[in-house]
Each structure stands twice: as structure tokens, then as C-alpha cells.
Design an enzyme around this catalytic site. Structure first.
Site, short mmCIF file in Angstrom:
data_model
loop_
_atom_site.label_atom_id
_atom_site.label_comp_id
_atom_site.label_asym_id
_atom_site.label_seq_id
_atom_site.Cartn_x
_atom_site.Cartn_y
_atom_site.Cartn_z
N HIS A 135 -7.03 -1.86 4.75
CA HIS A 135 -6.23 -0.94 5.57
C HIS A 135 -6.36 0.50 5.07
O HIS A 135 -6.64 1.41 5.85
CB HIS A 135 -4.77 -1.42 5.54
CG HIS A 135 -3.80 -0.50 6.19
ND1 HIS A 135 -3.82 -0.21 7.54
CD2 HIS A 135 -2.75 0.20 5.68
CE1 HIS A 135 -2.83 0.62 7.83
NE2 HIS A 135 -2.17 0.89 6.72
N HIS A 162 0.84 -1.21 0.00
CA HIS A 162 0.00 0.00 0.00
C HIS A 162 0.87 1.25 0.00
O HIS A 162 2.08 1.17 0.10
CB HIS A 162 -1.01 -0.01 1.15
CG HIS A 162 -0.41 0.06 2.53
ND1 HIS A 162 0.32 -0.97 3.09
CD2 HIS A 162 -0.44 1.03 3.49
CE1 HIS A 162 0.70 -0.63 4.31
NE2 HIS A 162 0.26 0.57 4.58
N HIS A 179 5.86 1.74 3.81
CA HIS A 179 5.82 0.56 2.94
C HIS A 179 6.28 0.85 1.52
O HIS A 179 6.60 -0.08 0.77
CB HIS A 179 4.39 -0.02 2.91
CG HIS A 179 3.95 -0.49 4.25
ND1 HIS A 179 4.01 -1.81 4.63
CD2 HIS A 179 3.51 0.19 5.33
CE1 HIS A 179 3.61 -1.92 5.89
NE2 HIS A 179 3.31 -0.72 6.34
N HIS A 239 1.37 3.83 2.01
CA HIS A 239 1.98 4.50 3.17
C HIS A 239 3.51 4.52 3.06
O HIS A 239 4.12 3.58 2.55
CB HIS A 239 1.55 3.81 4.47
CG HIS A 239 0.21 4.27 4.97
ND1 HIS A 239 -0.59 3.50 5.77
CD2 HIS A 239 -0.45 5.44 4.78
CE1 HIS A 239 -1.70 4.17 6.05
NE2 HIS A 239 -1.64 5.35 5.45
N HIS A 287 -5.62 -1.37 11.67
CA HIS A 287 -4.80 -2.57 11.86
C HIS A 287 -5.59 -3.55 12.70
O HIS A 287 -6.38 -3.13 13.55
CB HIS A 287 -3.52 -2.24 12.63
CG HIS A 287 -2.56 -1.34 11.91
ND1 HIS A 287 -1.66 -1.82 10.99
CD2 HIS A 287 -2.35 -0.02 11.99
CE1 HIS A 287 -0.93 -0.81 10.53
NE2 HIS A 287 -1.33 0.30 11.11
N ASP A 331 -0.25 -4.27 5.93
CA ASP A 331 -1.06 -3.77 7.03
C ASP A 331 -2.49 -4.18 6.71
O ASP A 331 -2.93 -3.98 5.58
CB ASP A 331 -0.97 -2.25 7.13
CG ASP A 331 0.42 -1.78 7.58
OD1 ASP A 331 1.25 -2.65 7.91
OD2 ASP A 331 0.64 -0.56 7.60
ZN LIG Z 1 -0.13 1.47 6.54
ZN LIG Z 2 2.63 0.22 8.14
#
Ligand SMILES: [Zn+2]
Ligand SMILES: [Zn+2]
Lengths: 130, 484
Positions: free
Chosen positions: B167, B78, B83, B80, B409, B188
Site C-alpha cells: 500500500h 502503516h 491508521h 497514514h 487499495h 490497507d
Molecule cells: Zn493508507
Molecule cells: Zn486507510
């Protein structure tokens, strides 16, 4: 007289250069300069190793003098003990930024205490508005 | 180790029978997620993040600990930063030669998030220590390939399929198959129904190895309804008392969910009319179109809302978007949703420093706070905290501080139920601080203790960064592979 050694992070494509005065630089000083010039922080987060670019042998003695124009491989490693990275002893060393190597070596400089301060409160904030 | 004992009895394992796993980041920590699995000469990297509490190269996963030129496929779970934000570095500055995949919405938002990251890093680094440039980002962006949920891609003997992870928009779990061995990487993930996302799916096949996040360890989330009530009560109380509410958020992800909650509450409570709710993130405004485009990838309730109202549900009725703080008249009670989520710098930090000295104000931490960030420290309610302006200046903290987590999460119950459903023989924990991860490991070990030393034994690993996990596989699976 200004001299250089060439280093390359093991995962990186392009070599980089450290400049210094004199005919050689100690492994200790080279490690410190690599940490400083790449802004790797206080070093509690990693171990740092330097290898001969041709033989891949690690320079294990920090007092060894690397002749100018050498090429080496630098490896930023996950620390053997999390939060207790041994790179801290170089990052915290108080020495002139580019020290002169004159035959005597950097042995006089004792590794400083690297356990104090700890891992978390030494980190700097991330520059992001994510 | 127990598998070595088994080795003694049976035929010795050949070197090629081992699947190797290594976490270059995200091992006993939250941040800079990056894991590598390799089996039968095929290598897959999962995620390429940065650490949110560090800068420059120090924030990178330990890329020097792996030969990146051997990686065939890199899958991004994803958008974020923890990541995805070192992906341009991997693609442009290292020997990496593999192919990179992510979902369509991830790619769309990734572009905006990372150019913001580059911009802000350049400002605060004020020199060449930035990891990559905007040019690197653009050049590598073209080479990123996209995948659809539920469709299987095959690259040179590596098969992988993306499933909803619940997520953030576009978040994927990857089900990877190499040489007959099946691995699920959760990224996540969340199993809780919220206002806009699908919950994480349970893939239809049983994996041999499950790589799962362990962010919340063994803790339990408050039920959704209670959490919302607590949030809205606290906000109402603060406002009626003449105070201001600050909600730091990740500009994309839990922010959209929180804004949906607030917008609905303001819609239903006319007594709040006149109390402004601000959202300070230019990034989120840029991504509004992406959220509209991909409403079809969200859950039924938001799709229905979209159909019924014929308008973008992320175009809020009661929330004003704020371009910057210069345009903000700080005149009285208000609710401010601002990034970044961990108060490292930027708008949320600036407002905290302004509002923290007044006891009437409230800070509500709504995301997961990583060790080493101010958001984490302020939860201990210190009497003062350092100002971002430096020079040893301290800001007194008298405001009320509360943590109400809307981080998407899983908690222990959701994670362990999911683990049960998947029934993998090997579980590798990632993405958790050491203590949380350790607790989760102990809890799972005691849960499965009756299976110990049986053929159904479940092995649990919580490797540190760069600590290799080697798992032996052979038998019919191998034979089948060799036959193909
Ligand atoms: Zn995340
Ligand atoms: Zn994360």
C-alpha cells in the site's frame, strides 16, 4: 459563586473540570459544556453518557442536578444509529455557555432537532497537510 | 444467528471459547481505523488512526467504548494518519499499558508525518483542543518497537508476523496467532504491481479469521496502463490548451508513485520540455532519505533502477520541489502535485481556489476521497464551492474535474481473489463507507451461498463502530492450547 464538577473521559488518564455558577449543574448542561469545551463538534457522530464515578450508574435523566464538586465519568460512544448521534441535541442547544442552576432545572430546554443537516456535510475539515 | 443454532446441538460454548472483535473506528467508515481482537485473555489492538474529515477529539476512534488498560499489543499497519495518528494520544493520555509495534520504515516516516500533524493541528485549533503535543509524540516515540517483515514476534502468548501489504512503503499485514486461533489483518493493501512497491503477499498459513479493508467495495479499477494513459493524455491536453493541472495527493504514498510516472513521461517526451512539474510538499522532501534507505524493501524494478543509475530514483530529474507558494511564479501552463490529498486546507486547497474559476484548468483527483471532504464533494462538479477563508465566500468552479485513482487499495476482483486464496471461514470487513462495505458483503455472500449451512460455511461481518462480533472456537485447537 463559581463552582466546578470534575469529569473524566472513560479512556483518559487525567480528570478535567467544568466551571459554572451556582450550587449545581444539570446533566443536560454538563453534557453540552463537555461537548463545547472539548470541541466535539455537532454531536451527530456520537452519543454521550455520564456516569457516577463511584457507583458507575448512568445519569439517565438530563434534568437531574449534579451538586458542585461531584466527580463523574464521561463516555463518548459510537452512536446507536450511525450519523444520528444523540449528542447533537446537547451540541445544538442554544443556552448561555455556563448557565445558572437555581433550583428549577434545565427541563424547559427541549432537545433540538438533531436529524437535520446530516452527518457528512456537518464535518469540519481536518487541519493537516498530510 | 447460525452459530447459536449449532450451539444448541452440541455442548454449549463456554464464555472463554469466544473470540471477540470490535471496531472502535473504521467500522462502516473510512477513517480512524482501530480494531481490537481478544481471545483467551489476550488482547491485540490493530491501528490507532484519526478521521480525516474531523478535528480534535471528535476525530478519535471511540476509545471510551473499550478498557484500553487490557490491551497487550498494539500493531500499526502503516503510517497514514487514518491508521496511526492517534497513537501518541493512546500512549500518553489513556490507561493503555501495552507494547506497540510497527515496521522500520513506518516508524521513520511516522515521526515526520505526525510532527507535521501536530504543527498544523495547533495552528488551526489555536488552543488546547489539539490531541497531543510534540513532547507527547517524542516521549511515546521512544517506546515504539520495530519489526521486520517475515519474522515472528512473540509477546506473552501472542504471536504475530508482518507481511508486505503493497500500500505504501513499510505497510504491513499482520498475521496474529492467539491460543491457536489465526487472524490476518490486511490493513490497507494493494495487489497491483506499481513502480516502486511490492504487491501484497499471501501469507503461507490459512487464517481462521480475515479482517480485510473494503474501501472500494465492489468497484473495479481501470487497468494500470489505461489509467496512466488517461492521466498523461489529460495532462498533455490541458497544457497544450494553456491550462494548469492540479493533482492533490497524500504527501507520502501515492505521491511518490505519481511522481515516478510523471518523471518518466517527461523523460520520454521532449516536447514537454519547458513545461514545469512542481511538487509542493516539504514533508516529502524530508522523507526522501527514508525512501532511499528502504529501497531494499521495494520491488525489483525500482531496485534495479537504483543499481543502474546509482542515484536515488526518488530524486526526480524533471520535477521541481516547491517549498511554499510564495516562491511560485504562476506564469503559465504547469503540473502541480500538492498535498493534502482531500483538499481540506493547505497548498492544494489554495491552488484549487486560485485555479478553479478558469475553464482551461484541470483538477485530477488521484486518491480515495473520504465522505465529508472537499475532494469528495467536488467530484459532483458543483458550480461553486466554499472558500477556506470562510465567511460564506464561494469560489466558482469552471475547471475540468476528473478522478483517476492511484490509491493503492484493492478493487473487488483483487480483494475477492485474495479472500479466495486465504480461504478463511470468517471474514470481517473494515475500512469502507457503509454502502461500499454493504455491497461487498452482499457480493461475497452470494458468491459463497452454496456453502451456507455446510461445515465450510463462510461468515461475513460488517460491524458498525463498537458493535461486537463474537466468534466461537473450540475443539482440538483449544485442547492443544490447554496442553501447552
Ligand atoms: Zn493508507
Ligand atoms: Zn486507510
Amino acid at each position: 459563586m463559581s463552582s466546578s464538577v470534575y469529569y473524566q473521559f472513560r479512556s483518559q488518564r487525567e480528570p478535567l473540570r467544568i466551571n459554572f455558577d451556582g450550587t449545581g449543574i444539570s446533566i443536560f448542561d454538563l453534557k453540552r459544556d463537555v461537548i463545547l469545551s472539548n470541541k466535539l463538534g455537532d454531536g451527530t457522530d456520537f452519543d454521550l453518557s455520564i456516569y457516577n464515578a463511584d457507583t458507575n450508574d448512568e445519569y439517565e435523566d438530563d434534568t437531574e442536578i449534579l451538586p458542585r464538586s461531584s466527580s463523574v465519568i464521561v463516555r463518548r460512544k459510537a452512536p446507536a444509529k450511525p450519523g444520528r448521534g444523540t449528542a447533537a441535541r446537547y451540541a445544538n442547544a442554544n443556552a448561555p455557555p455556563m448557565s445558572v442552576i437555581n433550583g428549577s432545572s434545565g427541563t424547559g430546554r427541549k432537545p433540538t432537532d438533531f436529524g437535520s443537516g446530516g452527518y457528512n456535510n456537518q464535518r469540519r475539515p481536518l487541519p493537516t497537510h498530510q | 444467528m447460525s452459530f447459536q443454532r449449532q450451539t444448541m446441538e452440541a455442548e454449549p460454548f463456554d464464555e472463554s471459547d469466544f473470540l471477540e472483535f470490535i471496531a472502535l473506528g473504521g467500522g462502516n467508515e473510512v477513517g480512524r481505523s482501530c480494531h481490537v481482537i481478544s481471545y483467551k485473555g489476550k488482547t491485540v489492538m490493530l491501528d490507532a488512526g484519526v478521521h480525516p474529515a474531523m478535528n480534535g477529539m471528535a476525530a478519535l476512534p471511540f476509545y471510551d467504548d473499550y478498557d484500553l488498560s487490557t490491551i497487550d499489543v498494539l500493531l500499526i499497519s502503516h503510517f497514514h494518519l487514518d491508521h496511526a495518528a492517534s497513537l501518541p494520544y493512546v500512549m500518553m493520555r489513556t490507561d493503555f499499558k501495552g507494547r506497540v509495534f510497527m515496521t522500520h520504515p513506518t516508524k521513520a516516516i511516522y515521526r515526520w508525518l505526525l510532527s507535521d500533524y501536530v504543527r498544523v493541528s495547533a495552528i488551526s485549533a489555536n488552543d488546547s483542543s489539539a490531541l497531543y503535543t510534540d513532547a507527547d509524540l517524542s516521549a511515546s516515540f521512544e517506546r515504539i518497537e520495530t519489526v521486520d517483515y517475515h519474522s515472528t514476534t512473540e509477546v506473552d502468548g501472542i504471536k504475530f508476523t508482518a507481511y508486505h501489504a503493497g500500500h505504501v512503503l513499510g505497510a504491513a499485514m499482520y498475521f496474529v496467532e492467539i491460543g491457536g486461533i489465526k487472524v490476518l489483518f490486511t490493513g490497507d493493501y494493494s495487489r497491483e504491481e506499481d513502480r516502486h512497491l511490492n504487491v501484497a503477499e499471501v501469507p503461507p498459513q490459512r487464517p481462521d479469521i480475515l479482517i480485510t479493508e473494503s474501501t472500494y467495495g465492489t468497484s473495479t479499477h481501470q487497468p494500470r496502463q489505461e489509467k496512466e494513459t488517461r492521466l498523461l493524455n489529460l495532462i498533455t491536453k490541458t497544457i497544450l490548451n494553456g491550462g494548469r493541472c492540479l493533482l492533490p495527493v497524500f504527501s507520502l504514498g501515492n505521491a511518490q508513485e505519481l511522481l515516478l510516472v510523471l518523471d518518466e513521461y517527461w523523460q520520454n517526451n521532449s516536447n514537454l520540455e519547458g513545461i514545469p512539474v512542481f511538487y509542493a510538499s516539504s514533508l516529502a522532501r524530508k522523507c526522501l532519505a527514508v525512501y532511499q534507505t528502504y529501497i531494499n524493501m521495494m520491488n525489483d524494478s525500482i531496485r534495479k533502477k537504483f543499481r543502474d543509475d546509482r542515484s536515488n530514483p526518488f530524486q526526480f530529474k524533471h520535477i521541481r520541489s516547491l517549498k511554499n507558494l510564495e516562491r511560485f511564479d504562476d506564469l503559465g501552463p504547469c503540473v502541480m502535485v500538492a498535498s493534502p490529498g482531500m483538499l481540506q486546507n493547505g497548498v492544494s486547497r489554495e491552488l484549487l481556489e486560485r485555479w478553479a474559476p478558469d475553464a482551461k484548468n484541470t483538477l485530477i483527483v488521484t486518491g480515495y476521497s473520504v465522505e465529508g471532504t472537499l475532494a469528495k464533494q467536488i467530484l459532483n462538479e458543483p458550480s461553486e464551492f466554499p472558500s477556506i477563508t470562510g465567511g460564506g465566500i464561494k469560489v466558482p468552479r469552471r475547471c475540468f474535474v476528473e478522478e483517476i485513482s492511484f490509491a493503492a487499495h484493492v478493487d473487488y476482483k483483487q480483494n475477492s481473489e485474495f479472500i479466495d486464496l486465504l480461504n478463511a471461514r470468517n471474514i470481517i470487513l473494515v475500512h469502507g463507507e457503509q454502502t461500499n462495505m454493504g455491497r461487498l458483503k452482499s457480493a461475497l455472500l452470494s458468491k459463497y451461498k452454496d456453502l451456507r449451512d455446510s461445515p465450510e460455511e463462510i461468515k461475513i461481518f460488517n460491524p458498525r463502530n463498537s458493535e461486537e462480533v463474537r466468534l466461537p472456537f473450540r475443539g482440538e485447537k483449544i485442547a492443544k492450547v490447554m496442553g501447552t
